[in-house]
Design a protein around this motif. Structure first.
Motif, PDB file in Angstrom:
ATOM      1  N   THR A 155       0.842  -1.187   0.000  1.00  0.00           N
ATOM      2  CA  THR A 155       0.000   0.000   0.000  1.00  0.00           C
ATOM      3  C   THR A 155       0.882   1.245   0.000  1.00  0.00           C
ATOM      4  O   THR A 155       2.096   1.180   0.259  1.00  0.00           O
ATOM      5  CB  THR A 155      -0.904   0.042   1.229  1.00  0.00           C
ATOM      6  N   VAL A 156       0.268   2.375  -0.251  1.00  0.00           N
ATOM      7  CA  VAL A 156       0.994   3.645  -0.243  1.00  0.00           C
ATOM      8  C   VAL A 156       1.700   3.840   1.097  1.00  0.00           C
ATOM      9  O   VAL A 156       2.886   4.197   1.159  1.00  0.00           O
ATOM     10  CB  VAL A 156       0.014   4.801  -0.527  1.00  0.00           C
TER      11      VAL A 156
ATOM     12  N   LEU B 259      -1.997  13.055  -0.093  1.00  0.00           N
ATOM     13  CA  LEU B 259      -2.262  11.638  -0.351  1.00  0.00           C
ATOM     14  C   LEU B 259      -2.977  10.950   0.809  1.00  0.00           C
ATOM     15  O   LEU B 259      -3.007   9.721   0.880  1.00  0.00           O
ATOM     16  CB  LEU B 259      -0.944  10.913  -0.633  1.00  0.00           C
TER      17      LEU B 259
ATOM     18  N   HIS C  63      -6.000  10.331   1.426  1.00  0.00           N
ATOM     19  CA  HIS C  63      -7.087   9.423   1.036  1.00  0.00           C
ATOM     20  C   HIS C  63      -6.576   8.173   0.326  1.00  0.00           C
ATOM     21  O   HIS C  63      -7.360   7.289  -0.028  1.00  0.00           O
ATOM     22  CB  HIS C  63      -8.074  10.152   0.127  1.00  0.00           C
ATOM     23  N   HIS C  64      -5.261   8.080   0.135  1.00  0.00           N
ATOM     24  CA  HIS C  64      -4.689   6.924  -0.567  1.00  0.00           C
ATOM     25  C   HIS C  64      -3.819   6.039   0.338  1.00  0.00           C
ATOM     26  O   HIS C  64      -3.142   5.140  -0.167  1.00  0.00           O
ATOM     27  CB  HIS C  64      -3.824   7.394  -1.739  1.00  0.00           C
TER      28      HIS C  64
ATOM     29  N   GLN D 199      -4.185   3.491   2.221  1.00  0.00           N
ATOM     30  CA  GLN D 199      -4.371   2.038   2.149  1.00  0.00           C
ATOM     31  C   GLN D 199      -4.578   1.534   0.723  1.00  0.00           C
ATOM     32  O   GLN D 199      -4.951   0.382   0.513  1.00  0.00           O
ATOM     33  CB  GLN D 199      -5.555   1.621   3.033  1.00  0.00           C
ATOM     34  N   HIS D 200      -4.333   2.391  -0.252  1.00  0.00           N
ATOM     35  CA  HIS D 200      -4.501   1.997  -1.645  1.00  0.00           C
ATOM     36  C   HIS D 200      -3.195   1.449  -2.214  1.00  0.00           C
ATOM     37  O   HIS D 200      -2.106   1.762  -1.735  1.00  0.00           O
ATOM     38  CB  HIS D 200      -4.971   3.191  -2.482  1.00  0.00           C
ATOM     39  N   TYR D 201      -3.334   0.652  -3.266  1.00  0.00           N
ATOM     40  CA  TYR D 201      -2.176   0.084  -3.959  1.00  0.00           C
ATOM     41  C   TYR D 201      -1.817   0.948  -5.170  1.00  0.00           C
ATOM     42  O   TYR D 201      -2.678   1.671  -5.706  1.00  0.00           O
ATOM     43  CB  TYR D 201      -2.464  -1.353  -4.375  1.00  0.00           C
TER      44      TYR D 201
ATOM     45  N   ILE E  28      -3.981   1.929  -8.633  1.00  0.00           N
ATOM     46  CA  ILE E  28      -5.111   2.845  -8.795  1.00  0.00           C
ATOM     47  C   ILE E  28      -4.679   4.314  -8.789  1.00  0.00           C
ATOM     48  O   ILE E  28      -5.512   5.200  -8.956  1.00  0.00           O
ATOM     49  CB  ILE E  28      -6.188   2.617  -7.713  1.00  0.00           C
ATOM     50  N   LEU E  29      -3.400   4.566  -8.625  1.00  0.00           N
ATOM     51  CA  LEU E  29      -2.912   5.942  -8.548  1.00  0.00           C
ATOM     52  C   LEU E  29      -2.617   6.501  -9.932  1.00  0.00           C
ATOM     53  O   LEU E  29      -2.241   5.772 -10.844  1.00  0.00           O
ATOM     54  CB  LEU E  29      -1.636   6.016  -7.706  1.00  0.00           C
TER      55      LEU E  29
ATOM     56  N   GLU F 144       0.326  11.111  -8.736  1.00  0.00           N
ATOM     57  CA  GLU F 144       0.200  10.589  -7.371  1.00  0.00           C
ATOM     58  C   GLU F 144       1.319   9.600  -7.056  1.00  0.00           C
ATOM     59  O   GLU F 144       1.878   9.603  -5.954  1.00  0.00           O
ATOM     60  CB  GLU F 144      -1.170   9.938  -7.189  1.00  0.00           C
ATOM     61  N   LYS F 145       1.648   8.761  -8.022  1.00  0.00           N
ATOM     62  CA  LYS F 145       2.758   7.817  -7.810  1.00  0.00           C
ATOM     63  C   LYS F 145       4.062   8.554  -7.543  1.00  0.00           C
ATOM     64  O   LYS F 145       4.845   8.172  -6.666  1.00  0.00           O
ATOM     65  CB  LYS F 145       2.907   6.904  -9.030  1.00  0.00           C
TER      66      LYS F 145
END
Length: 224
Positions: free
Chosen positions: A103-104, A132, A134-135, A137-139, A142-143, A147-148
């Motif tokens: 995750t992020v 970031l 809101h991201h 727990q995101h992988y 999806i970014l 954002e990456k």
């Protein structure tokens, strides 16, 4: 007057090329202090990335010396150089190079763990500061590209290194996202009193840096 955080003195890099020798860098000297953001520009194949790799203690120069925070690097063991890279240099690559199954938030805590400590609130605060939150727990899948790259900046900052090295950080981004990424690096440099060196082809972001150097035929010259 403050001392340079990074100083290169008479750096040369050559490679054997058949019966001849190919000189990539010739007698390059460079320095940068905390609170400064420098860009290195020049055509492809002129040695920009080679120079940045040497600055990051990832490649040995053929001759010359590299000093980071008062410590000469070229004479250190490979293990000692690895420790220097982990704790004193933050790298931002052309591609964000995020680990797809983390995750992020975990992208940052992994770097902390490698350095021997984990401070989750600190990781979350850095990511939040870069927009970031809101991201967390995101992988990576999806970014967006921008954002990456902001995650990559956060990862470079997490161990509070005095020096940030960025290799073409806007190459895969559109003009707006690229500018946002470079502005984020600038903010880290000026607000947190770090130093950053960026290799770039993107002349649209040069107004955001403090100094501009040009490399041509293996020779480095300051132009601003």
């Amino acid at each position: 007057m403050s001392q340079p955080i990074l100083k290169l003195t008479n750096i040369s890099k050559t490679y054997p090329d058949g019966a001849q020798t190919n000189t990539v860098l010739h007698d390059v000297s460079f320095e940068i202090k905390t609170g400064e953001f420098a860009a290195i520009v020049g055509p492809s194949g002129t040695g920009k990335s080679t120079l940045l790799t040497i600055m990051g203690a990832l490649l040995h120069p053929t001759s010359g010396t590299i000093t980071l925070a008062g410590q000469e690097l070229t004479s250190l063991s490979a293990k000692a150089q690895t420790t220097i890279r982990l704790n004193q240099i933050g790298f931002i690559f052309q591609s964000a190079e995020l680990i797809p199954y983390l995750t992020v938030q975990d992208q940052l805590t992994l770097i902390q763990r490698l350095a021997g400590h984990v401070d989750l609130p600190k990781a979350q605060a850095i990511l939040t500061n870069l927009g970031l939150a809101h991201h967390l727990q995101h992988y990576p899948k999806i970014l967006s590209g921008g954002e990456k790259q902001r995650v990559a900046i956060a990862r470079a900052l997490i161990n509070e290194p005095p020096l940030i090295l960025a290799d073409e950080p806007t190459a895969s981004l559109d003009a707006q996202r690229g500018r946002e990424v470079v502005a984020s690096i600038k903010a880290a440099v000026h607000q947190q009193n770090r130093a950053a060196v960026m290799v770039t082809h993107d002349e649209r972001v040069l107004d955001l840096v403090d100094h501009v150097w040009q490399i041509a035929d293996g020779t480095l010259t300051q132009i601003r």
